[in-house]
Design an enzyme around this catalytic site. Structure first.
Site, PDB file in Angstrom:
ATOM      1  NE  ARG A 160      -4.900  -4.137 -10.559  1.00  0.00           N
ATOM      2  CZ  ARG A 160      -4.665  -3.464  -9.414  1.00  0.00           C
ATOM      3  NH1 ARG A 160      -5.069  -2.213  -9.296  1.00  0.00           N
ATOM      4  NH2 ARG A 160      -4.071  -4.055  -8.401  1.00  0.00           N
ATOM      5  CE1 TYR A 172      -1.736  -0.629  -5.406  1.00  0.00           C
ATOM      6  CE2 TYR A 172      -1.531  -1.166  -7.740  1.00  0.00           C
ATOM      7  CZ  TYR A 172      -2.314  -0.860  -6.643  1.00  0.00           C
ATOM      8  OH  TYR A 172      -3.679  -0.802  -6.781  1.00  0.00           O
ATOM      9  CG  ASP A 223      -3.115   0.805 -10.577  1.00  0.00           C
ATOM     10  OD1 ASP A 223      -2.615   1.884 -10.952  1.00  0.00           O
ATOM     11  OD2 ASP A 223      -3.716   0.673  -9.492  1.00  0.00           O
ATOM     12  CG  HIS A 225      -0.812   2.595  -7.252  1.00  0.00           C
ATOM     13  ND1 HIS A 225      -0.407   2.873  -5.975  1.00  0.00           N
ATOM     14  CD2 HIS A 225      -2.137   2.373  -7.183  1.00  0.00           C
ATOM     15  CE1 HIS A 225      -1.432   2.810  -5.156  1.00  0.00           C
ATOM     16  NE2 HIS A 225      -2.505   2.505  -5.871  1.00  0.00           N
ATOM     17  CD  GLU A 249      -6.290   1.847 -11.985  1.00  0.00           C
ATOM     18  OE1 GLU A 249      -6.484   2.176 -10.806  1.00  0.00           O
ATOM     19  OE2 GLU A 249      -6.534   0.702 -12.426  1.00  0.00           O
ATOM     20  CD  GLU A 275      -7.090   4.074  -7.230  1.00  0.00           C
ATOM     21  OE1 GLU A 275      -6.331   3.881  -6.267  1.00  0.00           O
ATOM     22  OE2 GLU A 275      -7.410   3.186  -8.029  1.00  0.00           O
ATOM     23  NE  ARG A 296     -10.165   2.712 -12.214  1.00  0.00           N
ATOM     24  CZ  ARG A 296      -9.869   2.302 -10.978  1.00  0.00           C
ATOM     25  NH1 ARG A 296      -8.921   2.906 -10.277  1.00  0.00           N
ATOM     26  NH2 ARG A 296     -10.525   1.309 -10.434  1.00  0.00           N
ATOM     27  CD  GLU A 352     -10.394  -1.659  -8.519  1.00  0.00           C
ATOM     28  OE1 GLU A 352      -9.315  -2.160  -8.156  1.00  0.00           O
ATOM     29  OE2 GLU A 352     -10.664  -0.450  -8.401  1.00  0.00           O
ATOM     30  CD1 TRP A 415       3.230   1.765  -2.061  1.00  0.00           C
ATOM     31  CD2 TRP A 415       1.097   2.375  -2.032  1.00  0.00           C
ATOM     32  NE1 TRP A 415       2.486   0.616  -1.936  1.00  0.00           N
ATOM     33  CE2 TRP A 415       1.149   0.977  -1.930  1.00  0.00           C
ATOM     34  CE3 TRP A 415      -0.159   2.993  -2.041  1.00  0.00           C
ATOM     35  CZ2 TRP A 415       0.014   0.178  -1.813  1.00  0.00           C
ATOM     36  CZ3 TRP A 415      -1.294   2.211  -1.935  1.00  0.00           C
ATOM     37  CH2 TRP A 415      -1.202   0.806  -1.829  1.00  0.00           C
TER      38      TRP A 415
END
Length: 415
Positions: A160, A172, A223, A225, A249, A275, A296, A352, A415
Site C-alpha cells: 500500500r 493520512y 487508501d 480514507h 480502498e 474496516e 475489509r 493487511e 479524516w
C-alpha cells in the site's frame, strides 16, 4: 462412569468461572479480555477500539462479564446471540467490539480444549499461506517510491502506497516513524488540513511513477480514507485505471452503500471497503449488488469470528473476497485470530499486516510469522497468542485520540 456423569463433568470443566479486562499501552493502547474456565483453560480476545478504548473496557466490565460467569464456554453461538439480541441496543462499534472479544476468547478456549489450532475447528486450511500487504508511507512522491522499493526488498508482493500531498502540511498515512505507523495523538485530536482537488491531481502522478519503478508484477494498493464524494471517487478510480491497482480502498463513506453504484458505473479499478463496519447489515447492499471487490471487515470490530464468517459467506456468494483490516490499532490477539480465519476462509483475498513494535510483541507472545510477503498462522492449540499480564501492567493506558480533518475554509471533513 455413566454417560450422564461424564457429560456433567465435562460441562463443569467448560464453565466460565472468571473474566477480566486488561488495558495496557506498550507503545499504543490495547484492550484485552481474558476468560477462565473451571478446567483452568484460558482464552483471550481483542477488544481494542482506537481512541475509544475505555468505552469498550467499561462495556465489558460493567455489562458483559457479569452475564458470562457460570455459562458453558463451548456454547459460542448461544453466547453470541445472547450478547447481540439480549442487549436490545444492537450493533455499533463499542457493542460489537465487546462481543468480538468474548467470541474470540471462546473460540480460543474451544480450540485449546480440542487440542487443535483454531483453523482446524473452522474447517481446516484452504491455503498454506496468507498473502499480506505492507504500508509504504512517504513525505512526498520520491520518498514514497523509496519506501515502496524498501518493502519490495523485505519480500512484500503487495504494498500500500501513501504519500504527502504538495501544498498540504499533513496527510493520512504518513507515519511518525519508519515502520510503526500510529496516527493517534495526545489527549486532544490533531487537526489536519485537507484539499481534495490537490489530492486528486497528485495521486495519479504517484502511481505513474511507482509503476515505472516496480513494473507490472507488484500489487499496488491505495487508501483514500473516506474523503471524497461519490463523483470525486468515480473520477479518481477512473484516473488510476492505467496503473492497475490491486485495490482502491475507502473512497467515500459507505454508510451510503448506494453511492457505490455511481462509482462502479465509471471505473473498473477494484474497490475495497469495510474496516469500520460492525455487522453484515453495513455491507449487504455492497455485496449483493457486487459494488465492491473486497470486504475489509475484521474480527475485532465485526463481532468476532462467528459474525465475520457470516459476512464472508455472504460475500462468497457474489464473488467478493476478504481483505481484512490489520493495522497496529488491532492487537496481536486479533492478528492471530485473523490469520487462522484467513487460512480457512475459501474466498480469501488479502490481509493487511502492519508490524507491531518489539515491546508490543513481548506483551503479546505469538506463534504466527512473516515470510517473504506471506503470513503463516501457528500450530499451537487455540489462536496462538497469549498475554504477559505482568509486563502489560508496567505499561498503563495513555489517553490518545485519532486526528480530525478540516478543509482549507475550516469545514470539518472526513479524516
Amino acid at each position: 462412569m455413566a454417560e450422564a456423569e461424564r457429560t456433567d463433568g465435562s460441562a463443569r470443566e467448560r464453565t466460565i468461572t472468571g473474566a477480566r479486562v486488561v488495558v495496557c499501552s506498550p507503545g499504543r493502547n490495547f484492550v484485552t479480555l481474558v476468560i477462565e474456565t473451571q478446567a483452568g483453560v484460558v482464552g483471550i480476545g481483542d477488544a481494542t477500539l482506537n481512541g475509544r478504548e475505555l468505552s469498550v473496557a467499561s462495556y465489558l466490565t460493567d455489562h458483559v462479564i457479569p452475564n458470562l460467569i457460570g455459562r458453558d464456554a463451548s456454547r459460542i453461538e448461544d453466547v453470541w446471540q445472547f450478547l447481540y439480541r439480549g442487549a436490545y441496543w444492537r450493533r455499533g462499534p463499542v457493542t460489537m467490539s465487546a462481543i468480538a472479544a468474548v467470541d474470540t476468547a471462546l473460540w480460543d478456549i474451544k480450540a485449546k480444549m480440542a487440542g487443535m489450532p483454531l483453523y482446524q475447528l473452522l474447517g481446516g486450511k484452504s491455503r498454506e499461506r496468507v498473502l499480506v500487504y505492507g504500508h509504504a508511507n512517504g513525505k512526498d512522491l520520491e520518498h514514497t517510491v523509496d519506501e515502496v522499493l524498501r518493502y519490495k526488498e523485505m519480500g512484500y508482493e503487495a504494498i500500500r502506497a501513501q504519500s504527502g500531498v504538495p501544498g498540504l502540511a499533513t496527510a493520512y498515512g504518513i507515519g511518525k516513524g519508519d515502520m510503526y505507523y500510529e496516527p493517534a495523538g495526545e489527549e486532544l485530536p490533531e487537526v489536519q488540513e485537507w484539499d481534495t482537488r490537490a489530492y486528486m491531481t497528485f495521486v495519479p502522478k504517484l502511481f505513474e511513477r511507482l509503476r515505472e519503478k516496480v513494473g507490472p508484477e507488484t500489487k499496488l494498493l491505495h487508501d483514500a480514507h473516506h474523503r471524497m464524494t461519490p463523483q470525486e471517487a468515480a473520477r479518481l478510480g477512473k484516473s488510476l485505471e492505467p496503473y492497475d491497482l490491486f485495490w482502491l480502498e475507502d473512497l467515500t463513506p459507505a454508510e451510503n452503500q448506494e453511492a457505490f453504484r455511481l462509482i462502479r458505473q465509471h471505473t473498473t479499478t477494484p474497490l475495497a471497503v469495510g474496516e469500520v463496519f460492525n455487522t453484515i447489515h453495513d455491507c449487504r447492499t455492497l455485496i449483493e449488488e457486487q459494488l465492491i471487490d473486497y470486504i475489509r471487515a475484521t474480527v475485532v470490530h465485526a463481532g468476532g469470528i462467528t459474525h465475520l464468517r457470516r459476512i464472508a459467506d455472504l460475500a462468497g456468494l457474489y464473488q467478493v473476497r476478504t481483505g481484512s483490516h490489520g493495522a497496529t490499532d488491532l492487537s496481536p490477539v486479533c492478528m492471530g485470530a485473523a490469520l487462522h480465519f484467513d487460512s480457512w476462509v475459501p474466498n480469501f483475498g488479502i490481509q493487511e499486516y502492519m508490524m507491531h513494535t518489539e515491546l508490543t510483541d513481548e506483551v503479546f507472545p505469538h506463534d504466527y510469522r512473516f515470510e517473504r510477503g506471506f503470513m503463516h498462522c501457528g500450530e499451537t492449540p487455540g489462536h496462538g497468542v497469549t498475554l504477559d499480564e505482568k509486563l502489560a501492567a508496567k505499561h498503563p493506558y495513555k489517553p490518545r485520540q485519532l486526528p480530525v480533518a478540516r478543509l482549507r475554509d475550516g469545514t470539518l471533513w472526513n479524516w
